[in-house]
Scaffold this motif. Structure first.
Motif, PDB file in Angstrom:
ATOM      1  N   LEU A 136       3.133   0.785  -9.466  1.00 16.77           N
ATOM      2  CA  LEU A 136       3.426   2.026  -8.756  1.00 16.77           C
ATOM      3  C   LEU A 136       3.508   1.735  -7.263  1.00 16.77           C
ATOM      4  CD1 LEU A 136       3.660   5.170  -9.209  1.00 16.77           C
ATOM      5  CD2 LEU A 136       1.299   5.287  -8.406  1.00 16.77           C
ATOM      6  N   CYS A 137       4.566   2.241  -6.628  1.00 15.06           N
ATOM      7  CA  CYS A 137       4.679   2.101  -5.178  1.00 15.06           C
ATOM      8  C   CYS A 137       3.466   2.773  -4.538  1.00 15.06           C
ATOM      9  CB  CYS A 137       5.966   2.756  -4.697  1.00 15.06           C
ATOM     10  SG  CYS A 137       6.066   2.809  -2.900  1.00 15.06           S
ATOM     11  N   ILE A 138       2.858   2.098  -3.561  1.00 13.20           N
ATOM     12  CA  ILE A 138       1.636   2.661  -2.982  1.00 13.20           C
ATOM     13  C   ILE A 138       1.917   3.947  -2.213  1.00 13.20           C
ATOM     14  CG2 ILE A 138       0.346   0.506  -2.950  1.00 13.20           C
ATOM     15  CD1 ILE A 138       0.933   0.119  -0.077  1.00 13.20           C
ATOM     16  N   ARG A 178      12.057   8.181  -1.427  1.00  7.29           N
ATOM     17  CA  ARG A 178      13.091   7.752  -0.481  1.00  7.29           C
ATOM     18  C   ARG A 178      12.540   7.536   0.916  1.00  7.29           C
ATOM     19  NH1 ARG A 178      18.710   9.499  -2.096  1.00  7.29           N
ATOM     20  NH2 ARG A 178      18.569   9.682  -4.341  1.00  7.29           N
ATOM     21  N   CYS A 179      11.658   6.604   1.046  1.00  3.42           N
ATOM     22  CA  CYS A 179      11.108   6.279   2.367  1.00  3.42           C
ATOM     23  C   CYS A 179      12.029   5.352   3.136  1.00  3.42           C
ATOM     24  CB  CYS A 179       9.732   5.625   2.236  1.00  3.42           C
ATOM     25  SG  CYS A 179       9.804   3.841   1.944  1.00  3.42           S
ATOM     26  N   SER A 180      13.034   4.811   2.464  1.00  3.43           N
ATOM     27  CA  SER A 180      13.887   3.794   3.091  1.00  3.43           C
ATOM     28  C   SER A 180      14.881   4.432   4.058  1.00  3.43           C
ATOM     29  CB  SER A 180      14.616   3.015   2.000  1.00  3.43           C
ATOM     30  OG  SER A 180      15.446   2.027   2.564  1.00  3.43           O
ATOM     31  N   CYS A 216      17.320  -6.544   1.340  1.00  4.51           N
ATOM     32  CA  CYS A 216      16.506  -6.079   2.464  1.00  4.51           C
ATOM     33  C   CYS A 216      15.089  -5.738   2.049  1.00  4.51           C
ATOM     34  CB  CYS A 216      17.167  -4.862   3.097  1.00  4.51           C
ATOM     35  SG  CYS A 216      17.365  -3.509   1.949  1.00  4.51           S
ATOM     36  N   ARG A 217      14.764  -5.928   0.793  1.00  6.23           N
ATOM     37  CA  ARG A 217      13.382  -5.682   0.377  1.00  6.23           C
ATOM     38  C   ARG A 217      12.741  -7.045   0.152  1.00  6.23           C
ATOM     39  NH1 ARG A 217      13.306  -0.260   0.553  1.00  6.23           N
ATOM     40  NH2 ARG A 217      11.102  -0.714   0.665  1.00  6.23           N
ATOM     41  N   ALA A 218      11.474  -7.137   0.477  1.00  5.84           N
ATOM     42  CA  ALA A 218      10.903  -8.481   0.513  1.00  5.84           C
ATOM     43  C   ALA A 218       9.525  -8.574  -0.111  1.00  5.84           C
ATOM     44  CB  ALA A 218      10.820  -8.956   1.961  1.00  5.84           C
ATOM     45  N   MET A 268      17.294   5.813  -0.625  1.00  8.94           N
ATOM     46  CA  MET A 268      16.603   5.324  -1.814  1.00  8.94           C
ATOM     47  C   MET A 268      16.662   3.801  -1.815  1.00  8.94           C
ATOM     48  SD  MET A 268      17.439   6.433  -5.670  1.00  8.94           S
ATOM     49  CE  MET A 268      16.773   5.619  -7.112  1.00  8.94           C
ATOM     50  N   GLY A 269      15.532   3.180  -1.612  1.00  4.19           N
ATOM     51  CA  GLY A 269      15.523   1.720  -1.534  1.00  4.19           C
ATOM     52  C   GLY A 269      15.332   1.071  -2.888  1.00  4.19           C
ATOM     53  N   CYS A 270      14.520   1.726  -3.715  1.00  6.23           N
ATOM     54  CA  CYS A 270      14.107   1.090  -4.956  1.00  6.23           C
ATOM     55  C   CYS A 270      14.509   1.952  -6.149  1.00  6.23           C
ATOM     56  CB  CYS A 270      12.590   0.899  -4.962  1.00  6.23           C
ATOM     57  SG  CYS A 270      11.957   0.200  -3.426  1.00  6.23           S
ATOM     58  N   ALA A 271      14.730   1.294  -7.261  1.00  8.24           N
ATOM     59  CA  ALA A 271      15.050   2.010  -8.488  1.00  8.24           C
ATOM     60  C   ALA A 271      13.911   2.982  -8.813  1.00  8.24           C
ATOM     61  CB  ALA A 271      15.224   1.010  -9.629  1.00  8.24           C
ATOM     62  N   GLN A 272      14.219   4.081  -9.446  1.00  4.19           N
ATOM     63  CA  GLN A 272      13.203   5.045  -9.913  1.00  4.19           C
ATOM     64  C   GLN A 272      12.525   5.826  -8.792  1.00  4.19           C
ATOM     65  OE1 GLN A 272      13.877   4.215 -13.476  1.00  4.19           O
ATOM     66  NE2 GLN A 272      11.777   4.857 -13.558  1.00  4.19           N
ATOM     67  N   CYS A 273      12.996   5.665  -7.556  1.00  3.03           N
ATOM     68  CA  CYS A 273      12.267   6.276  -6.445  1.00  3.03           C
ATOM     69  C   CYS A 273      12.685   7.722  -6.225  1.00  3.03           C
ATOM     70  CB  CYS A 273      12.504   5.491  -5.163  1.00  3.03           C
ATOM     71  SG  CYS A 273      11.704   6.280  -3.756  1.00  3.03           S
ATOM     72  N   ILE A 274      11.710   8.606  -6.138  1.00  5.01           N
ATOM     73  CA  ILE A 274      12.027   9.995  -5.773  1.00  5.01           C
ATOM     74  C   ILE A 274      11.480  10.327  -4.379  1.00  5.01           C
ATOM     75  CG2 ILE A 274      12.192  10.888  -8.139  1.00  5.01           C
ATOM     76  CD1 ILE A 274       9.339  12.109  -7.645  1.00  5.01           C
ATOM     77  N   VAL A 308       8.273   7.764 -12.345  1.00  5.73           N
ATOM     78  CA  VAL A 308       8.881   7.587 -11.023  1.00  5.73           C
ATOM     79  C   VAL A 308       8.171   6.504 -10.215  1.00  5.73           C
ATOM     80  CG1 VAL A 308       9.705   9.965 -10.899  1.00  5.73           C
ATOM     81  CG2 VAL A 308       7.443   9.400  -9.974  1.00  5.73           C
ATOM     82  N   ASN A 309       8.929   5.888  -9.316  1.00  7.57           N
ATOM     83  CA  ASN A 309       8.374   4.942  -8.327  1.00  7.57           C
ATOM     84  C   ASN A 309       7.601   3.771  -8.922  1.00  7.57           C
ATOM     85  OD1 ASN A 309       8.731   7.669  -6.800  1.00  7.57           O
ATOM     86  ND2 ASN A 309       8.654   6.102  -5.228  1.00  7.57           N
ATOM     87  N   THR A 310       8.107   3.279 -10.035  1.00 13.70           N
ATOM     88  CA  THR A 310       7.405   2.156 -10.671  1.00 13.70           C
ATOM     89  C   THR A 310       8.225   0.865 -10.613  1.00 13.70           C
ATOM     90  OG1 THR A 310       8.267   2.949 -12.772  1.00 13.70           O
ATOM     91  CG2 THR A 310       5.988   3.492 -12.260  1.00 13.70           C
ATOM     92  N   SER A 311       9.094   0.755  -9.624  1.00 11.78           N
ATOM     93  CA  SER A 311       9.937  -0.444  -9.605  1.00 11.78           C
ATOM     94  C   SER A 311       9.382  -1.500  -8.669  1.00 11.78           C
ATOM     95  CB  SER A 311      11.341  -0.077  -9.181  1.00 11.78           C
ATOM     96  OG  SER A 311      11.288   0.404  -7.864  1.00 11.78           O
ATOM     97  N   ARG A 312       8.117  -1.782  -8.820  1.00 11.57           N
ATOM     98  CA  ARG A 312       7.508  -2.809  -7.979  1.00 11.57           C
ATOM     99  C   ARG A 312       7.295  -4.088  -8.773  1.00 11.57           C
ATOM    100  NH1 ARG A 312       7.918  -1.114  -2.783  1.00 11.57           N
ATOM    101  NH2 ARG A 312       6.580  -2.879  -2.327  1.00 11.57           N
ATOM    102  N   ILE A 313       7.537  -5.199  -8.091  1.00  9.74           N
ATOM    103  CA  ILE A 313       7.320  -6.500  -8.729  1.00  9.74           C
ATOM    104  C   ILE A 313       6.277  -7.286  -7.937  1.00  9.74           C
ATOM    105  CG2 ILE A 313       9.246  -7.627  -7.483  1.00  9.74           C
ATOM    106  CD1 ILE A 313       9.696  -9.144 -10.249  1.00  9.74           C
TER     107      ILE A 313
END
Ligand code: SF4
Lengths: 79, 572
Positions: free
Chosen positions: B482-484, B301-303, B181-183, B293-299, B65-70
C-alpha cells in the motif's frame, strides 16, 4: 484586536478572493483562542488543521494577541 | 504464487513454488526475509553472493486502490546494511497479474556484459543480451524498450550511474505514462543491479494469472469501503491531488525544520519560491500540473508533470524530498533548475536525495558556491559522464565529505537524511538513527504526530515511541504494497477495519487486529538480525556528531534523544 492570517494549500479556497501575498487581516474579539479563530474561518480543527506561529505548533486553547501572525495548514503526514 | 530465480552467472532461470517458510510474506517482509536467510551478511554487496530481489506487495495486482508498490531488496553498497527500496509505477501490478511473488537475481554476469530480463504475458522469463542498451540513460532506454516489446510494457532499469556501480544509483521504473520517473532510489540498489549485469527488467502488463483471492466477495466489499475512506481523508483526498508532496515545503519551513544550506539553517529564506503552492501555480500556467496519476491503481494522484516555459515536458513527479535536496540544501530557489536536476537524476539513474545532499556537502566544503544552479547541473552531468569528480559525487554525501575532509555530512550509515531536520523533529532523528536502512524518512516519518498536536517535535520525550510505531507501520505497509500516502486513511477506524478485512479475504485467514503490526515487527527483526550478523551494533545507530553539537536556527535546539533511549527503539 487585529491579527493576520496566512492560509496554505487547499485551505485558501475556503476564502473567496484570498490573496496569498497579503493574507487575511482580521479583527477578532479580545481574548480569542485559536479554536475560536478556526470556527470563524469555518476550518474544522480535527482532523484537518494545524496552526503554526513563530515556528511552533500551537494547541487549540492558545490565546491570540493583537498583531499575531497565524499560519494555518492542513495536517500533513509526510511525502 | 511463484518465485523466479535468475542466476546471472549461468543464465539459468528457474520458476518454483513459493517455499513454505516464505508463505504469507510479500514486498519488504519478503525481500528482507529472503536476504536474511539466503545472503551471506558479510558478502560484497557488488559481488555474486548478494541477491537482488523484486517483490510486489501482498495486495499488489488486486483491485484494492493504491497497491502498486514494489519492494526491491539487497545488501546495500551504500550503507552496508540490508536494504529495501520502494517504488510505485506500474510494474508491481503487472507482476501481481502474473502471479509472480518475487524475482530473485543471483550470481553475476561476466564483467562488461549486460542483459535484459523479459517476462512475457504468460509469465515466461528470458535473459536477452543488451549490448545495444549499454550506457543508455533511462528515458531513451525505456522509449526503445517499449518500441521493441510493445506499449503494454512496464520497465524497471538502471541508467549510467548503476552501470558505473555508484553508491547513489537508483533503479528507475516507468509510470503510467511510461516515463521512468519513479524510483527505488535509496541505498544504491542500482549499483547492485549494474554489478549483476542487469540493465532492465521488462514485464508485460497483460498477465491474466493472478493469485486467487480466497474470498472475492468479502474482498470487494472491503476494498470499496477503503477506497471511500482514502477519498474522504483531507490529506489524501484533497491536499495531495492539488499540491502533491511539495505542499510540505511551507509547513516544514514554518516549523523551522527544513534543513537548508547543508543543514546549517532550519528555514530557507525565500522558500515561498519553491513551495508546493508556487509549484502548482507554475504548473497550471504552463500546462501539466498536479493531480497526475503516477502509479497504477492510484486514486490519490499525488504526482505531477512539470513543463518548461515553452510548455515542453521537463519531468514528472517532482516531489517534496527532491525540492528540498536540490533547493533547500543547496539554496537554489528556482523550480525550473530543480525540475531539470530532478529529470537528470531520473535519466542518469540517481537517488535525488543522496545526490542533492552530496552536492550540498560539496558546496559547503567550498567546491562550488551555494545557490549556483548551473554548477549543480554541471556536477550532475559529471556524474552522468563518470568523470573522476562525478564518481565521488555519485557515491553520495559521505564520499564527498571524505574527498574534501569536510565533517558536516548529514547522513546515517552513509545515506543522506531527508527533508526533516532531526534537531527540530526529534522523532524523525530517531528514525534516521535506528532504521535498519540508514537515514530514511519513509522508514518512519513522525511529522503527522506533530501536525496533529500529539507530540512536541522539539522535545526528546515521546519520540522513541512515535518513531517505533511509525517504523512498524511502514514496514507493514511496504510489505502489503500500500502506498504510504494512502495509508494515512487507516487512521479512521472504519478504514482500518476494511483494510484488515481485505487482507484477510486475500489470504484466506481471519487476521487479528494486531496482525499488521506483527508483520511489521517480524520484518524489522529480520532486518536487524541481518545487520547484526553483518557487523553492525547499537553504536552505529547514531546521528552524525554535528546534530548533537550545532544548534539549528530558529529554535536553537540540538538532537537530544539519549543513546540509551535510541537503543530501545527497535529492541523487540
Ligand atoms: S499517491 Fe502518489 S505515490 Fe502513491 S500511488 Fe498515487 S501517484 Fe503513486
Amino acid at each position: 484586536m487585529k491579527i493576520k492570517v496566512k492560509l496554505f494549500g487547499e485551505l485558501r479556497r475556503k476564502i473567496p478572493d484570498y490573496r496569498p501575498d497579503k493574507g487575511l487581516e482580521m479583527d477578532i474579539p479580545e481574548g480569542s483562542k485559536i479554536a475560536d479563530l478556526l470556527v470563524l474561518l469555518g476550518i474544522p480543527a480535527s482532523p484537518g488543521a494545524t496552526v503554526i506561529m513563530e515556528g511552533r505548533i500551537l494547541p487549540l486553547e492558545e490565546k491570540l494577541s493583537h498583531g499575531s501572525l497565524v499560519n494555518i495548514f492542513h495536517v500533513m503526514f509526510g511525502g | 504464487m511463484k518465485f523466479l530465480r535468475v542466476d546471472m552467472s549461468s543464465k539459468n532461470i528457474r520458476s518454483e513454488e513459493v517455499p513454505q517458510s516464505y508463505l504469507g510474506l510479500g514486498g519488504r517482509s519478503l525481500t528482507s526475509t529472503i536476504i536474511n536467510t539466503e545472503v551471506p551478511p558479510k558478502c560484497d554487496p557488488l559481488g555474486p553472493e548478494n541477491k537482488l530481489i523484486f517483490a510486489p506487495g501482498l495486495l499488489s495486482g488486486t483491485n484494492l486502490v493504491n497497491t502498486s508498490r514494489i519492494s526491491v531488496g539487497a545488501k546495500s553498497p551504500l550503507t552496508g546494511t540490508i536494504k529495501e527500496s520502494n517504488a510505485g509505477g506500474t510494474i508491481a501490478t503487472a507482476l501481481g497479474h502474473l502471479g509472480i511473488t518475487a524475482i530473485v537475481i543471483d550470481g553475476q554476469a561476466v564483467k562488461g556484459e549486460m542483459f535484459i530480463l523479459r517476462i512475457d504475458e504468460k509469465g515466461e522469463a528470458s535473459l536477452i543480451p543488451a549490448k545495444e542498451y549499454k550506457g543508455m540513460r533511462t528515458y531513451s532506454l525505456v522509449d526503445k524498450l517499449i518500441k521493441t516489446y510493445g506499449d503494454k510494457t512496464s520497465v524497471m532499469c538502471i541508467g549510467p550511474a548503476g552501470e558505473y556501480l555508484m553508491k547513489s544509483a537508483s533503479i528507475q521504473t516507468s509510470d503510467v505514462d511510461d516515463h521512468p520517473c519513479r524510483a527505488a532510489a535509496r541505498g544504491g540498489l542500482g549499483a547492485v543491479m549494474g554489478a549483476k549485469g542487469l540493465k532492465a527488467l521488462v514485464v508485460d502488463r497483460r498477465g491474466k494469472s493472478p493469485d486467487a483471492i480466497a474470498d472475492p466477495e468479502a474482498f470487494k466489499e472491503a476494498a470499496k469501503i477503503f477506497a471511500l475512506k482514502v477519498k474522504e481523508n483531507p490529506f489524501s483526498g484533497q491536499f495531495l491531488p492539488n499540491l502533491g508532496t511539495a505542499g510540505l515545503v511551507a509547513a516544514v519551513n514554518s516549523m523551522g525544520a527544513f534543513p537548508s544550506y547543508n543543514a546549517t539553517k532550519g528555514v530557507l529564506p525565500g522558500w515561498e519560491n519553491i513551495s508546493g503552492e508556487n509549484l502548482t501555480k507554475i504548473m497550471k500556467e504552463r500546462g501539466g500540473g498536479p493531480g497526475h496519476m503516477g502509479c497504477a491503481q492510484c486514486i490519490i494522484r499525488c504526482s505531477n508533470v512539470f513543463m518548461d516555459k515553452q510548455g515542453k515536458y521537463v519531468t514528472s513527479s517532482l516531489e517534496y524530498e527532491t525540492i528540498w535536496a536540490f533547493g533547500g540544501m543547496t539554496g537554489i530557489k528556482d523550480l525550473d533548475t530543480i525540475a531539470r536536476l530532478d529529470f537528470l537524476c531520473d535519466d542518469i539513474g540517481l537517488d535525488t536525495m543522496n545526490t542533492g545532499v552530496a552536492i550540498a556537502v560539496a558546496m559547503d566544503a567550498g567546491y562550488k558556491k551555494f545557490e549556483d544552479g548551473q554548477a549543480a547541473i554541471e556536477m550532475l552531468e559529471e556524474i552522468g559522464r563518470g568523470t573522476e569528480m562525478g564518481k565521488v559525487l555519485g557515491d553520495g554525501p559521505a564520499a564527498v565529505g571524505r574527498r574534501f575532509s569536510h565533517l558536516r555530512i548529514p547522513a546515517v550509515k552513509n545515506q543522506s537524511i531527508a527533508a526533516y531536520d532531526p534537531r527540530a523533529m526529534q522523532g524523525n532523528g530517531v528514525t534516521y538513527a535506528t532504521s535498519p536502512m540508514g537515514a530514511d524518512h519513509t522508514a518512519g516519518n513522525v511529522i503527522g504526530q506533530y501536525m496533529a498536536r500529539k507530540l512536541d517535535p522539539l522535545k526528546p520525550e515521546g519520540q522513541v515511541k512515535a518513531s517505533r510505531n511509525a517504523q512498524i507501520a511502514m514496514a507493514a505497509m511496504d510489505s502489503i504494497g500500500l502506498c504510504i500516502l494512502a495509508a494515512v486513511a487507516l487512521e479512521a477506524p472504519e478504514a482500518g477495519a476494511a483494510f484488515l478485512k481485505a487482507l484477510s479475504a486475500k489470504l484466506g485467514t481471519e487476521l487479528g487486529a494486531d496482525a499488521i503490526g506483527q508483520l511489521g515487527i517480524r520484518t524489522l527483526q529480520a532486518e536487524r538480525e541481518f545487520n547484526r550478523k553483518a557487523g553492525f551494533t547499537n553504536k552505529d545507530d547514531r546521528l552524525p556528531e554535528f546534530f548533537y553539537k550545532e544548534a539549528l536556527s530558529p529554535h536553537n535546539t540540538t538532537f537530544a534523544v539519549t543513546d540509551a533511549d535510541l537503543d530501545t527503539t527497535l529492541a523487540f
